[in-house]
Design an enzyme around this catalytic site. Sequence first.
Site, PDB file in Angstrom:
ATOM      1  N   CYS A   1      18.618  28.571 -10.759  1.00  0.00           N
ATOM      2  CA  CYS A   1      17.375  27.813 -10.516  1.00  0.00           C
ATOM      3  C   CYS A   1      16.259  28.177 -11.488  1.00  0.00           C
ATOM      4  O   CYS A   1      15.321  27.412 -11.682  1.00  0.00           O
ATOM      5  CB  CYS A   1      16.900  28.009  -9.082  1.00  0.00           C
ATOM      6  SG  CYS A   1      18.147  27.569  -7.873  1.00  0.00           S
TER       7      CYS A   1
ATOM      8  N   HIS B   1       9.390  26.367  -7.915  1.00  0.00           N
ATOM      9  CA  HIS B   1      10.749  25.946  -7.572  1.00  0.00           C
ATOM     10  C   HIS B   1      10.761  25.529  -6.103  1.00  0.00           C
ATOM     11  O   HIS B   1      10.138  26.177  -5.260  1.00  0.00           O
ATOM     12  CB  HIS B   1      11.717  27.104  -7.818  1.00  0.00           C
ATOM     13  CG  HIS B   1      13.113  26.799  -7.387  1.00  0.00           C
ATOM     14  ND1 HIS B   1      13.756  25.661  -7.765  1.00  0.00           N
ATOM     15  CD2 HIS B   1      13.973  27.477  -6.579  1.00  0.00           C
ATOM     16  CE1 HIS B   1      14.952  25.649  -7.212  1.00  0.00           C
ATOM     17  NE2 HIS B   1      15.112  26.731  -6.484  1.00  0.00           N
TER      18      HIS B   1
ATOM     19  N   ASN C   1      16.603  21.073  -2.685  1.00  0.00           N
ATOM     20  CA  ASN C   1      16.586  22.022  -3.801  1.00  0.00           C
ATOM     21  C   ASN C   1      17.533  21.506  -4.883  1.00  0.00           C
ATOM     22  O   ASN C   1      18.740  21.417  -4.659  1.00  0.00           O
ATOM     23  CB  ASN C   1      17.038  23.393  -3.262  1.00  0.00           C
ATOM     24  CG  ASN C   1      17.079  24.467  -4.318  1.00  0.00           C
ATOM     25  OD1 ASN C   1      17.017  24.191  -5.515  1.00  0.00           O
ATOM     26  ND2 ASN C   1      17.210  25.704  -3.882  1.00  0.00           N
TER      27      ASN C   1
END
Length: 306
Positions: free
Chosen positions: A109, A233, A263
């Site tokens: 990520c 994020h 996500n």
Amino acid sequence: MNAYIAGTGSYFPPGLLTNQMLENMVDTSDEWIYQRTGIRTRHIAGDMSVLDLAEQAAKNALEQAGHPNCDMIAVSTCTPDMFYPSVACRLGARLGIDNAFCFDLSGACTGFIQAIEVAGNAIQTGSAKTALVVAAEKLSSGVDYTDRNTCILFGDAAGAFVMSGGGSEHVKASYMASRNQDWACLYADIGGHMVMNGRDVYKFAVDVMPEAMGKVLERAGKTIEQVRWIIPHQANIRIIKAAAQRFNLPDEKLVVTLDKTGNTSSATIPCIVDEMHREGKLQPGDLILLVAFGAGLTYGAVLYEW
Ligand code: UT7
């Protein structure tokens, strides 16, 4: 030569996976998912490959930048379609870009902000003039849809920047780090599904997001009050709020989009920047703070002046 963002692009595949659909797949509920994560729906790529997603986002960014020649293609992905060659090389072939320095980066990520750090430095030292930096993630291919701990969280997407050299200094500071001893909190074996200790990743995230934000501000000699947008994020609304609380951040500076995307790993940040850019929310001189964490365990932040 200072690096700046000359174009942005994003792509979400049309397929949707809602909380209600997940209720029919695992023992969960819309209420649990929304309250514990802030997510309502996610996009799912279906038959589209990671390369297909990357191509769409890259084309949007290149069009916005006026189709410059790219001598670097960097792709962040934790779900590549093939072991090799890289997504970057095959993307170059699709887009008709030859002779570029092409590589994939596996920072999970955190991968996109790692990639803009590498591309920005390459431009600054003169080893690249224009870089196509892409994050393309097909998390739906890597999660187990019988595991309610993970399958409710993730969606598919791709985002891209074209970065060029020239002008004033836009990348004000960056900070990249990792806690490698804890890598087993979040991993996938080759050909296997994601394995995650959600609580440990949560604790890590709440700890390192403020750390990375503080470090990057310190390096740039700026205060949080000078920052116009915090683009974190998007893993869990509670993680974002906890990080924001440590800085007393007002809600209007904090960008939250995960309700409609879930996500999307490293694609998250470029997709948000692209959406904000296209909506005219980013004005010259605005300081934007990008901050991410992910498998590795990696984390980092970039402070960029639009
Ligand atoms: O990009 C980085 C990727 N990963 C992350 O960022 C993940 C970070 N972690 C998180 O976001 C959260 O830890 C989760 C959303 C994964 C889990 O939320 P939580 O508040 O930490 O829940 P928990 O794991 O402590 O579980 C609480 C309860 C458990 O039941 P018991 O043991 O209390 O009876 C779980 O079995 O909730 C249960 N549970 C669920 N219930 C309904 C776990 N997943 C679900 C589910 N639906 N999907």
